[in-house]
Design an enzyme around this catalytic site. Structure first.
Site, mmCIF file in Angstrom:
data_model
loop_
_atom_site.group_PDB
_atom_site.id
_atom_site.type_symbol
_atom_site.label_atom_id
_atom_site.label_comp_id
_atom_site.label_asym_id
_atom_site.label_seq_id
_atom_site.Cartn_x
_atom_site.Cartn_y
_atom_site.Cartn_z
ATOM 1 N N GLU A 150 42.273 53.498 39.160
ATOM 2 C CA GLU A 150 42.349 52.501 40.138
ATOM 3 C C GLU A 150 42.698 53.201 41.387
ATOM 4 O OE1 GLU A 150 45.132 48.690 40.127
ATOM 5 O OE2 GLU A 150 46.010 50.409 40.481
ATOM 6 N N ASP A 190 47.490 41.441 39.383
ATOM 7 C CA ASP A 190 46.040 41.919 39.469
ATOM 8 C C ASP A 190 45.573 40.816 40.370
ATOM 9 O OD1 ASP A 190 46.060 44.258 37.961
ATOM 10 O OD2 ASP A 190 44.464 43.327 36.453
#
Length: 382
Positions: free
Chosen positions: A73, A265
Protein backbone atom coordinates in the site's frame (compact mmCIF):
# COMPACT_ATOMS: atom_id res chain seq x y z
CA UNK A 1 -16.10 25.54 -26.43
CA UNK A 2 -16.79 27.66 -23.36
CA UNK A 3 -15.01 26.95 -20.10
CA UNK A 4 -18.37 26.12 -18.50
CA UNK A 5 -19.12 23.47 -21.09
CA UNK A 6 -15.59 22.08 -20.96
CA UNK A 7 -15.78 21.52 -17.23
CA UNK A 8 -18.85 19.32 -17.65
CA UNK A 9 -16.41 16.70 -18.87
CA UNK A 10 -13.66 15.07 -16.88
CA UNK A 11 -10.00 15.95 -16.95
CA UNK A 12 -9.21 12.94 -19.12
CA UNK A 13 -11.04 14.66 -21.96
CA UNK A 14 -10.34 18.32 -21.25
CA UNK A 15 -6.82 17.99 -19.78
CA UNK A 16 -7.91 20.68 -17.33
CA UNK A 17 -7.75 20.10 -13.58
CA UNK A 18 -9.71 22.14 -11.10
CA UNK A 19 -7.83 23.91 -8.33
CA UNK A 20 -10.19 24.19 -5.38
CA UNK A 21 -7.60 26.00 -3.27
CA UNK A 22 -7.83 28.91 -5.66
CA UNK A 23 -11.59 28.88 -5.11
CA UNK A 24 -10.97 29.60 -1.42
CA UNK A 25 -8.63 32.46 -2.31
CA UNK A 26 -5.17 30.87 -2.21
CA UNK A 27 -2.60 32.11 -4.71
CA UNK A 28 -0.53 29.98 -7.08
CA UNK A 29 2.56 30.78 -5.04
CA UNK A 30 0.94 29.82 -1.74
CA UNK A 31 -0.28 26.53 -3.20
CA UNK A 32 3.07 25.63 -4.76
CA UNK A 33 4.87 26.38 -1.50
CA UNK A 34 2.39 24.29 0.48
CA UNK A 35 2.81 21.26 -1.79
CA UNK A 36 6.60 21.47 -1.57
CA UNK A 37 6.49 22.00 2.18
CA UNK A 38 4.33 18.93 2.74
CA UNK A 39 6.43 16.83 0.37
CA UNK A 40 9.56 17.83 2.28
CA UNK A 41 7.90 16.96 5.59
CA UNK A 42 6.95 13.47 4.43
CA UNK A 43 10.02 12.63 2.37
CA UNK A 44 12.84 14.69 3.89
CA UNK A 45 11.56 15.73 7.30
CA UNK A 46 12.53 14.88 10.84
CA UNK A 47 11.65 11.68 12.68
CA UNK A 48 8.30 13.06 13.79
CA UNK A 49 7.03 13.73 10.26
CA UNK A 50 8.85 11.69 7.60
CA UNK A 51 7.44 8.42 6.26
CA UNK A 52 10.03 7.87 3.49
CA UNK A 53 13.48 6.48 4.29
CA UNK A 54 16.27 6.21 1.72
CA UNK A 55 18.40 3.05 1.78
CA UNK A 56 21.95 3.18 0.47
CA UNK A 57 22.62 4.83 -2.87
CA UNK A 58 19.65 3.61 -4.85
CA UNK A 59 16.74 2.34 -2.73
CA UNK A 60 14.16 3.60 -0.26
CA UNK A 61 10.94 2.58 1.47
CA UNK A 62 7.76 4.04 2.94
CA UNK A 63 7.38 3.11 6.60
CA UNK A 64 4.06 2.31 8.23
CA UNK A 65 5.00 4.14 11.39
CA UNK A 66 2.15 2.62 13.40
CA UNK A 67 3.12 -0.97 12.65
CA UNK A 68 6.82 -0.51 11.84
CA UNK A 69 6.63 -2.42 8.58
CA UNK A 70 6.76 -1.69 4.87
CA UNK A 71 3.55 -2.35 2.94
CA UNK A 72 2.68 -2.58 -0.74
CA UNK A 73 0.00 0.00 0.00
CA UNK A 74 2.58 2.54 1.12
CA UNK A 75 5.19 1.69 -1.50
CA UNK A 76 2.71 2.06 -4.33
CA UNK A 77 1.34 5.25 -2.79
CA UNK A 78 4.84 6.65 -2.53
CA UNK A 79 5.48 5.85 -6.19
CA UNK A 80 2.26 7.59 -7.21
CA UNK A 81 3.23 10.65 -5.16
CA UNK A 82 6.70 10.67 -6.71
CA UNK A 83 5.51 10.45 -10.31
CA UNK A 84 2.96 13.20 -9.70
CA UNK A 85 5.74 15.36 -8.24
CA UNK A 86 8.13 14.51 -11.08
CA UNK A 87 10.67 12.96 -8.70
CA UNK A 88 12.20 10.07 -10.64
CA UNK A 89 14.89 9.42 -8.06
CA UNK A 90 12.40 8.65 -5.29
CA UNK A 91 10.18 6.69 -7.68
CA UNK A 92 13.04 4.46 -8.84
CA UNK A 93 14.37 3.95 -5.32
CA UNK A 94 10.95 2.75 -4.15
CA UNK A 95 10.47 0.49 -7.17
CA UNK A 96 13.94 -1.02 -6.81
CA UNK A 97 13.29 -1.82 -3.13
CA UNK A 98 9.87 -3.25 -4.01
CA UNK A 99 11.27 -5.51 -6.71
CA UNK A 100 14.17 -6.67 -4.56
CA UNK A 101 12.27 -7.50 -1.40
CA UNK A 102 8.53 -7.70 -2.07
CA UNK A 103 8.25 -9.37 -5.46
CA UNK A 104 7.53 -13.10 -5.25
CA UNK A 105 9.04 -15.47 -7.81
CA UNK A 106 7.84 -18.82 -6.50
CA UNK A 107 4.82 -20.39 -4.86
CA UNK A 108 1.16 -19.81 -5.54
CA UNK A 109 1.62 -16.04 -5.35
CA UNK A 110 4.50 -15.80 -7.82
CA UNK A 111 4.14 -12.59 -9.81
CA UNK A 112 2.52 -10.72 -6.92
CA UNK A 113 4.12 -8.68 -4.13
CA UNK A 114 4.30 -9.61 -0.45
CA UNK A 115 2.01 -7.10 1.23
CA UNK A 116 4.21 -6.63 4.34
CA UNK A 117 7.97 -6.67 4.88
CA UNK A 118 10.26 -5.74 7.73
CA UNK A 119 12.47 -2.69 7.29
CA UNK A 120 15.39 -4.93 6.36
CA UNK A 121 13.33 -6.45 3.54
CA UNK A 122 12.42 -9.73 5.24
CA UNK A 123 8.93 -10.80 4.18
CA UNK A 124 6.40 -10.79 7.01
CA UNK A 125 3.85 -12.45 4.76
CA UNK A 126 3.83 -14.28 1.46
CA UNK A 127 0.35 -13.06 0.62
CA UNK A 128 -0.48 -10.04 -1.57
CA UNK A 129 -2.98 -7.20 -1.15
CA UNK A 130 -4.71 -6.07 -4.37
CA UNK A 131 -4.80 -2.38 -3.48
CA UNK A 132 -1.02 -2.34 -3.73
CA UNK A 133 -0.95 -4.08 -7.10
CA UNK A 134 -3.44 -1.73 -8.74
CA UNK A 135 -1.56 1.36 -7.50
CA UNK A 136 1.76 -0.10 -8.62
CA UNK A 137 0.36 -0.64 -12.12
CA UNK A 138 -1.08 2.87 -12.41
CA UNK A 139 2.06 4.55 -11.07
CA UNK A 140 4.20 2.54 -13.49
CA UNK A 141 2.08 3.55 -16.49
CA UNK A 142 2.34 7.19 -15.48
CA UNK A 143 6.11 6.87 -15.04
CA UNK A 144 6.42 5.36 -18.51
CA UNK A 145 4.43 8.19 -20.03
CA UNK A 146 6.23 10.91 -18.10
CA UNK A 147 9.83 9.68 -18.30
CA UNK A 148 9.91 6.89 -20.86
CA UNK A 149 10.83 3.26 -20.33
CA UNK A 150 14.36 2.19 -19.42
CA UNK A 151 16.19 -1.05 -18.78
CA UNK A 152 14.50 -3.69 -16.62
CA UNK A 153 13.07 -3.19 -13.99
CA UNK A 154 12.55 0.38 -15.19
CA UNK A 155 10.73 -0.70 -18.34
CA UNK A 156 7.75 0.73 -16.52
CA UNK A 157 4.98 0.05 -19.05
CA UNK A 158 6.01 -3.58 -19.51
CA UNK A 159 6.11 -4.06 -15.75
CA UNK A 160 2.62 -2.56 -15.44
CA UNK A 161 1.13 -4.68 -18.21
CA UNK A 162 2.71 -7.87 -16.93
CA UNK A 163 1.44 -7.17 -13.42
CA UNK A 164 -2.12 -6.58 -14.62
CA UNK A 165 -1.98 -9.76 -16.69
CA UNK A 166 -0.99 -11.67 -13.54
CA UNK A 167 -3.78 -10.01 -11.54
CA UNK A 168 -6.39 -11.22 -14.02
CA UNK A 169 -5.03 -14.54 -15.24
CA UNK A 170 -3.34 -15.98 -12.16
CA UNK A 171 -4.71 -19.43 -11.45
CA UNK A 172 -5.58 -20.34 -15.03
CA UNK A 173 -2.82 -22.96 -14.83
CA UNK A 174 -4.23 -24.25 -11.55
CA UNK A 175 -1.72 -22.42 -9.36
CA UNK A 176 -2.86 -19.46 -7.28
CA UNK A 177 -5.82 -17.10 -7.62
CA UNK A 178 -6.60 -13.93 -9.58
CA UNK A 179 -7.17 -10.60 -7.82
CA UNK A 180 -10.44 -9.94 -9.63
CA UNK A 181 -13.50 -12.14 -9.81
CA UNK A 182 -13.68 -12.81 -13.53
CA UNK A 183 -17.47 -13.21 -13.54
CA UNK A 184 -18.65 -10.10 -11.70
CA UNK A 185 -15.50 -8.04 -12.53
CA UNK A 186 -15.03 -6.98 -8.87
CA UNK A 187 -11.70 -6.72 -7.09
CA UNK A 188 -11.22 -9.11 -4.17
CA UNK A 189 -10.00 -8.25 -0.70
CA UNK A 190 -7.26 -10.87 -1.16
CA UNK A 191 -6.90 -13.31 -4.05
CA UNK A 192 -8.07 -16.47 -2.29
CA UNK A 193 -11.32 -15.05 -0.91
CA UNK A 194 -14.65 -14.09 -2.43
CA UNK A 195 -15.57 -10.74 -0.93
CA UNK A 196 -14.38 -7.21 -1.53
CA UNK A 197 -13.28 -3.97 0.09
CA UNK A 198 -15.16 -0.93 -1.25
CA UNK A 199 -12.07 1.27 -0.84
CA UNK A 200 -10.16 -0.93 -3.31
CA UNK A 201 -12.51 0.05 -6.13
CA UNK A 202 -10.76 2.48 -8.49
CA UNK A 203 -12.91 2.79 -11.64
CA UNK A 204 -10.84 5.76 -12.82
CA UNK A 205 -7.77 3.50 -12.88
CA UNK A 206 -9.63 0.74 -14.71
CA UNK A 207 -10.68 3.17 -17.44
CA UNK A 208 -6.98 3.77 -18.09
CA UNK A 209 -6.06 0.10 -17.79
CA UNK A 210 -8.64 -0.47 -20.54
CA UNK A 211 -6.45 1.69 -22.77
CA UNK A 212 -2.94 0.65 -21.71
CA UNK A 213 -3.04 -2.97 -20.48
CA UNK A 214 -2.42 -5.84 -22.90
CA UNK A 215 -5.04 -5.61 -25.63
CA UNK A 216 -6.76 -8.91 -24.83
CA UNK A 217 -7.78 -7.49 -21.44
CA UNK A 218 -9.08 -4.08 -22.57
CA UNK A 219 -12.70 -5.23 -22.55
CA UNK A 220 -12.40 -6.66 -19.05
CA UNK A 221 -11.05 -3.43 -17.61
CA UNK A 222 -13.77 -1.34 -19.23
CA UNK A 223 -16.36 -3.66 -17.73
CA UNK A 224 -14.57 -3.57 -14.38
CA UNK A 225 -14.88 0.23 -14.27
CA UNK A 226 -18.65 -0.01 -14.75
CA UNK A 227 -18.92 -2.87 -12.27
CA UNK A 228 -17.01 -0.95 -9.59
CA UNK A 229 -19.17 2.15 -10.00
CA UNK A 230 -22.22 -0.05 -9.58
CA UNK A 231 -20.70 -1.80 -6.57
CA UNK A 232 -19.98 1.46 -4.79
CA UNK A 233 -23.63 2.45 -5.15
CA UNK A 234 -24.73 -0.73 -3.43
CA UNK A 235 -22.09 -0.77 -0.68
CA UNK A 236 -22.39 2.90 0.40
CA UNK A 237 -25.31 3.57 2.74
CA UNK A 238 -28.17 5.35 0.94
CA UNK A 239 -28.59 7.99 3.65
CA UNK A 240 -25.19 8.54 5.29
CA UNK A 241 -22.95 7.64 2.34
CA UNK A 242 -20.75 5.62 4.70
CA UNK A 243 -19.13 2.44 3.33
CA UNK A 244 -17.98 -0.62 5.28
CA UNK A 245 -14.36 -1.72 5.28
CA UNK A 246 -15.27 -5.17 3.93
CA UNK A 247 -18.38 -6.03 1.94
CA UNK A 248 -19.81 -9.01 0.11
CA UNK A 249 -20.26 -8.91 -3.64
CA UNK A 250 -23.87 -7.76 -3.22
CA UNK A 251 -22.60 -4.72 -1.31
CA UNK A 252 -23.81 -5.76 2.14
CA UNK A 253 -21.29 -5.31 4.98
CA UNK A 254 -19.06 -8.28 5.78
CA UNK A 255 -18.91 -8.09 9.56
CA UNK A 256 -17.61 -11.57 10.26
CA UNK A 257 -14.44 -10.16 11.85
CA UNK A 258 -15.73 -6.73 12.78
CA UNK A 259 -14.86 -5.02 9.49
CA UNK A 260 -18.40 -4.32 8.34
CA UNK A 261 -18.37 -0.79 9.73
CA UNK A 262 -17.04 2.58 8.60
CA UNK A 263 -13.44 2.77 9.75
CA UNK A 264 -9.92 3.27 8.41
CA UNK A 265 -9.96 1.47 5.04
CA UNK A 266 -13.34 2.96 4.19
CA UNK A 267 -12.06 6.54 4.37
CA UNK A 268 -10.54 6.06 0.93
CA UNK A 269 -13.93 5.68 -0.75
CA UNK A 270 -14.49 9.44 -0.60
CA UNK A 271 -11.15 10.07 -2.28
CA UNK A 272 -11.76 7.48 -4.98
CA UNK A 273 -15.16 8.90 -5.79
CA UNK A 274 -13.75 12.42 -5.94
CA UNK A 275 -10.97 11.42 -8.32
CA UNK A 276 -13.23 9.33 -10.55
CA UNK A 277 -15.53 12.31 -10.89
CA UNK A 278 -12.66 14.69 -11.60
CA UNK A 279 -11.02 12.49 -14.22
CA UNK A 280 -14.03 10.92 -15.92
CA UNK A 281 -17.27 12.34 -14.50
CA UNK A 282 -17.85 8.67 -13.76
CA UNK A 283 -21.43 8.85 -12.50
CA UNK A 284 -23.75 11.61 -11.29
CA UNK A 285 -24.37 9.45 -8.22
CA UNK A 286 -20.88 10.44 -7.10
CA UNK A 287 -22.14 14.00 -6.55
CA UNK A 288 -24.88 12.72 -4.25
CA UNK A 289 -22.47 10.41 -2.43
CA UNK A 290 -19.93 13.17 -1.80
CA UNK A 291 -22.67 15.47 -0.51
CA UNK A 292 -23.97 12.78 1.88
CA UNK A 293 -20.53 12.09 3.33
CA UNK A 294 -19.77 15.75 3.87
CA UNK A 295 -23.20 16.34 5.41
CA UNK A 296 -22.76 13.40 7.81
CA UNK A 297 -19.50 14.84 9.16
CA UNK A 298 -20.54 18.50 9.03
CA UNK A 299 -21.33 18.68 12.77
CA UNK A 300 -18.45 16.51 13.95
CA UNK A 301 -15.02 17.71 15.11
CA UNK A 302 -11.80 15.98 14.08
CA UNK A 303 -11.04 15.14 17.71
CA UNK A 304 -14.32 13.24 18.03
CA UNK A 305 -14.27 11.14 14.85
CA UNK A 306 -15.17 7.53 15.66
CA UNK A 307 -15.94 4.12 14.25
CA UNK A 308 -19.50 4.17 12.87
CA UNK A 309 -21.96 1.65 11.60
CA UNK A 310 -22.68 2.49 7.97
CA UNK A 311 -26.09 3.78 9.08
CA UNK A 312 -24.24 6.33 11.22
CA UNK A 313 -24.41 4.95 14.75
CA UNK A 314 -21.19 5.84 16.63
CA UNK A 315 -19.06 3.44 18.65
CA UNK A 316 -17.07 4.51 21.67
CA UNK A 317 -13.87 3.74 19.75
CA UNK A 318 -12.23 6.84 18.35
CA UNK A 319 -10.81 7.05 14.86
CA UNK A 320 -7.12 6.17 14.80
CA UNK A 321 -6.64 8.19 11.59
CA UNK A 322 -8.71 11.37 12.02
CA UNK A 323 -6.50 13.54 9.79
CA UNK A 324 -6.82 10.97 7.02
CA UNK A 325 -10.61 11.03 7.38
CA UNK A 326 -10.70 14.81 7.23
CA UNK A 327 -8.43 14.76 4.16
CA UNK A 328 -10.62 12.33 2.25
CA UNK A 329 -13.78 14.21 3.14
CA UNK A 330 -12.15 17.29 1.62
CA UNK A 331 -11.05 15.23 -1.40
CA UNK A 332 -14.73 14.47 -1.99
CA UNK A 333 -15.24 18.16 -2.79
CA UNK A 334 -14.10 17.37 -6.33
CA UNK A 335 -17.46 15.65 -6.75
CA UNK A 336 -19.62 17.48 -4.20
CA UNK A 337 -21.84 20.44 -4.95
CA UNK A 338 -23.32 20.90 -1.48
CA UNK A 339 -23.15 24.03 0.65
CA UNK A 340 -20.16 22.78 2.65
CA UNK A 341 -18.02 21.83 -0.34
CA UNK A 342 -15.52 24.65 0.01
CA UNK A 343 -15.69 24.65 3.81
CA UNK A 344 -14.06 21.22 3.72
CA UNK A 345 -11.35 22.50 1.42
CA UNK A 346 -10.64 25.37 3.80
CA UNK A 347 -10.67 23.07 6.82
CA UNK A 348 -8.17 20.81 5.10
CA UNK A 349 -5.93 23.75 4.16
CA UNK A 350 -5.88 24.85 7.80
CA UNK A 351 -4.98 21.37 9.07
CA UNK A 352 -1.26 20.43 9.16
CA UNK A 353 0.14 16.99 8.39
CA UNK A 354 -0.07 14.57 11.26
CA UNK A 355 2.97 13.99 13.43
CA UNK A 356 3.82 11.12 15.73
CA UNK A 357 3.44 7.36 15.67
CA UNK A 358 0.25 7.00 13.62
CA UNK A 359 1.14 9.53 10.94
CA UNK A 360 1.78 7.18 7.98
CA UNK A 361 -1.75 6.37 6.77
CA UNK A 362 -3.15 9.80 7.59
CA UNK A 363 -0.41 11.58 5.67
CA UNK A 364 -0.64 9.33 2.62
CA UNK A 365 -4.30 10.29 2.32
CA UNK A 366 -3.40 13.86 3.18
CA UNK A 367 -0.85 14.23 0.39
CA UNK A 368 -3.14 12.69 -2.21
CA UNK A 369 -5.84 15.14 -1.16
CA UNK A 370 -3.38 18.03 -1.40
CA UNK A 371 -2.42 17.01 -4.94
CA UNK A 372 -6.01 16.48 -6.05
CA UNK A 373 -7.49 19.66 -4.59
CA UNK A 374 -4.70 21.72 -6.17
CA UNK A 375 -5.22 20.17 -9.61
CA UNK A 376 -1.95 18.24 -9.44
CA UNK A 377 -3.20 14.64 -9.32
CA UNK A 378 -2.94 14.19 -13.07
CA UNK A 379 -3.39 11.58 -15.76
CA UNK A 380 -0.06 11.17 -17.53
CA UNK A 381 -0.81 10.04 -21.08
CA UNK A 382 1.52 8.48 -23.66
Amino acid sequence: MSKLVEMQEGSFYTEQYRNLFKEIGKTDDEIAKRIQQNWDELFNGDEDTRIYYPVGDDMGYMLDTGNLDVRTEGMSYGMMMAVQMGNKDVFDRLWRWTMKYMYMTSGENAGYFAWSCAQDGTKNSFGPAPDGEEFFAMALFFASHRWGDGAEPFNYSVQAKDLLRTCLHKGEDGIGFPMWNKENKLIKFIPNCEFSDPSYHLPHFYELFALWAYEEDHKFWKEAAAASRGYLKTSCHPKTGLAPEYAYYDGTPNNEKGYGHFFSDAYRVAANIGLDYEWFRGDDWEIEEANKLQAFFSDKDLADYRRYTISGEPFEEKSIHPVGLLATNAFASLAANGQDRLKWVELFWNTPVRTGVRRYYDNCLYFFSLLALSGNYKIWKP
